[in-house]
Design a protein around this motif. Structure first.
Motif, PDB file in Angstrom:
ATOM      1  N   PHE A  24       0.827  -1.203   0.000  1.00 55.84           N
ATOM      2  CA  PHE A  24       0.000   0.000   0.000  1.00 55.84           C
ATOM      3  C   PHE A  24       0.867   1.260   0.000  1.00 55.84           C
ATOM      4  CE2 PHE A  24      -2.039   3.337   2.619  1.00 55.84           C
ATOM      5  CZ  PHE A  24      -3.050   3.688   1.733  1.00 55.84           C
ATOM      6  N   ALA A  46      -7.375   5.537  -3.547  1.00 60.17           N
ATOM      7  CA  ALA A  46      -6.673   4.290  -3.225  1.00 60.17           C
ATOM      8  C   ALA A  46      -6.780   3.969  -1.737  1.00 60.17           C
ATOM      9  CB  ALA A  46      -5.210   4.391  -3.637  1.00 60.17           C
ATOM     10  N   THR A  47      -6.686   4.986  -0.891  1.00 61.10           N
ATOM     11  CA  THR A  47      -6.782   4.784   0.557  1.00 61.10           C
ATOM     12  C   THR A  47      -8.167   4.301   0.954  1.00 61.10           C
ATOM     13  OG1 THR A  47      -5.110   6.500   0.947  1.00 61.10           O
ATOM     14  CG2 THR A  47      -6.524   5.900   2.805  1.00 61.10           C
ATOM     15  N   PHE A  50      -8.526   0.700  -0.174  1.00 57.93           N
ATOM     16  CA  PHE A  50      -7.726  -0.158   0.696  1.00 57.93           C
ATOM     17  C   PHE A  50      -8.404  -0.338   2.057  1.00 57.93           C
ATOM     18  CE2 PHE A  50      -4.358  -0.641   3.917  1.00 57.93           C
ATOM     19  CZ  PHE A  50      -3.765  -1.813   3.457  1.00 57.93           C
TER      20      PHE A  50
END
Length: 456
Positions: A24, A46-47, A50
């Motif tokens: 990550f 993306a965070t 995730f």
């Protein structure tokens, strides 16, 4: 917690952090370097993805690495949970007991996961210290968080705050004063510069977001009060109060903390405030009007339920799915001389008949079936075979009763027609000529302690 378990947990946590965190972090640095001015938008997306991925994995893959999770086996607690879930229109994804006692004596319950992966977890310390009614009240509180959409609300707030944080980082990353103010010089190598900005930002961020802590605590405490109100309406508030006191005591929490400190840092209201709030809430005695009973007759959405040896009441069923059948154990909300069936308790088996067009259930929780035929009149072997197949599919013992066996001329023909079945199933011969006492003596051993369905 033992010393060995402490180090095992630490190693597991470190390995898990490396497996999940390094890819990550690498992806985040790649986005910072490759996606131009608005890299922070992509990093935020993306965070979020995730984080949702971790939430999806946590209940079934991550948490079991550290603790053992087992379904609740106490039948009294199970019945109360199912009745509560039905009242709250909550589809159970799983309610588990976690072996929290191997690490501490603290008691807790929490809601985790989302979609079909959602589950409610009780610490074993909590199950061991609370009564079934208190467990039900605590569960009602946890269901309140779900039904009132507290989890979704906090998730949305967290996502928006992450967007703001990444936007600020995107701005600060390009400002020389950000680095000089912290006494460092920005790296000239792009990847190292991005890593430097990321590290510095998350090191100093808590200092500048301290003001958010009281706001977060206010909303969290508000949600706790709302969940308590929900529990008071769907269980017994007195049970929730006693459960709360036990939980605060087990967790060694002070019942009267400093009011200023608690308002800033406490995500849960102090015990005194919660108890006072609950005492002023509605009656919340719904759960105590629910009784367990046995369906002894059913017809459509109506049933006759035996609550005790002396009490039988007519009941209607709530909803149209999964109609009750004779033999069902149910939870009933009693109102005077009538009742409403709110929950069908788990069935050991379900016996049904079917044809080319439909299937109809008509008995549950059966130990054995007595299929009665007679030497006269002529009986249908196909119907006997269909009943035997249905019994086999439901794992129910099947016994053939041959009546009128005193009709000597017809007995050999009847036995011949049953020949292929008596190879697999017991055959009991009887006659209408014997007395009721003799009949009772003949079948007492077969019937004792068994729920028997009579067909034929």
């Amino acid at each position: 917690m033992t010393v060995a378990l402490f180090f095992i947990d630490m190693i597991k946590g470190l390995v898990l952090s490396l497996i999940l965190g390094i890819p990550f972090l690498w992806g985040l640095l790649w986005l910072m370097e490759q996606m131009g001015t608005y890299w922070w938008v992509w990093a935020w997306i993306a965070t979020v993805v995730f984080s949702l991925f971790i939430q999806l994995l946590y209940p079934t893959l991550i948490a079991p690495l550290f603790n053992k999770f087992e379904p609740i086996e106490n039948p009294q607690i199970q019945s109360k949970i199912m009745a509560l879930a039905n009242r709250c229109h909550f589809k159970l994804g799983g309610i588990f007991v976690m072996d929290g006692s191997k690490r501490s004596g603290h008691g807790n319950a929490y809601f985790t996961g989302f979609g079909g992966n959602k589950r409610i977890v009780f610490y074993d310390t909590l199950i061991n210290s609370l009564t079934p009614d208190e467990v039900e009240a605590v569960l009602a509180h946890e269901l309140g968080h779900y039904k009132l959409k507290h989890i979704i609300k906090m998730l949305v707030v967290g996502v928006l705050l992450a967007l703001i944080q990444f936007a600020i980082l995107g701005y600060l990353k390009e400002q020389p004063w950000f680095y000089s103010g912290l006494g460092v010089s920005p790296s000239m190598q792009p990847t190292l510069a991005n890593a430097q900005a990321l590290l510095l930002f998350f090191m100093v961020m808590p200092l500048f977001t301290f003001f958010v802590t009281p706001l977060s605590s206010i909303f969290s405490r508000k949600h706790e009060f709302e969940a308590d109100d929900f529990a008071a309406q769907n269980s017994n508030k007195a049970d929730l109060i006693t459960a709360l006191v036990k939980m605060y005591e087990d967790n060694a929490s002070t019942l009267t903390p400093d009011p200023v400190y608690s308002k800033i840092f406490y995500s849960h209201p102090p015990a005194f405030e919660r108890i006072t709030h609950l005492q002023s809430a509605g009656r919340g005695d719904v759960a105590h009007s629910a009784e367990e009973g046995l369906v002894i007759a059913s017809f459509g959405q109506h049933a006759l339920v035996r609550l005790s040896a002396e009490v039988q009441i007519p009941c209607t069923q709530k909803g149209k799915k999964n109609a009750v059948v004779t033999g069902d154990w149910v939870q009933v909300e009693v109102d005077g001389e009538q009742g409403q069936i709110v929950t069908i308790l788990p069935r050991r088996n379900l016996f049904y008949r079917s044809d080319l067009f439909k299937q109809k259930s008509f008995a549950a929780n059966i130990d054995q079936i007595f299929y009665v035929v007679a030497c006269e009149p002529y009986f249908d072997v196909d119907l006997l075979g269909r009943a035997a197949i249905a019994a086999e599919s439901a794992h129910i013992n099947f016994v053939i009763i041959l009546n009128k066996s005193d009709l000597t001329p017809l007995l050999p023909l009847a036995r011949e027609r049953l020949a292929q079945y008596v190879l697999w199933y017991p055959l009991v011969q009887t006659t209408t000529q014997i007395t009721a006492l003799s009949l009772q003596q003949q079948f007492s051993t077969l019937l004792e302690g068994q729920t028997t369905l009579l067909l034929g």
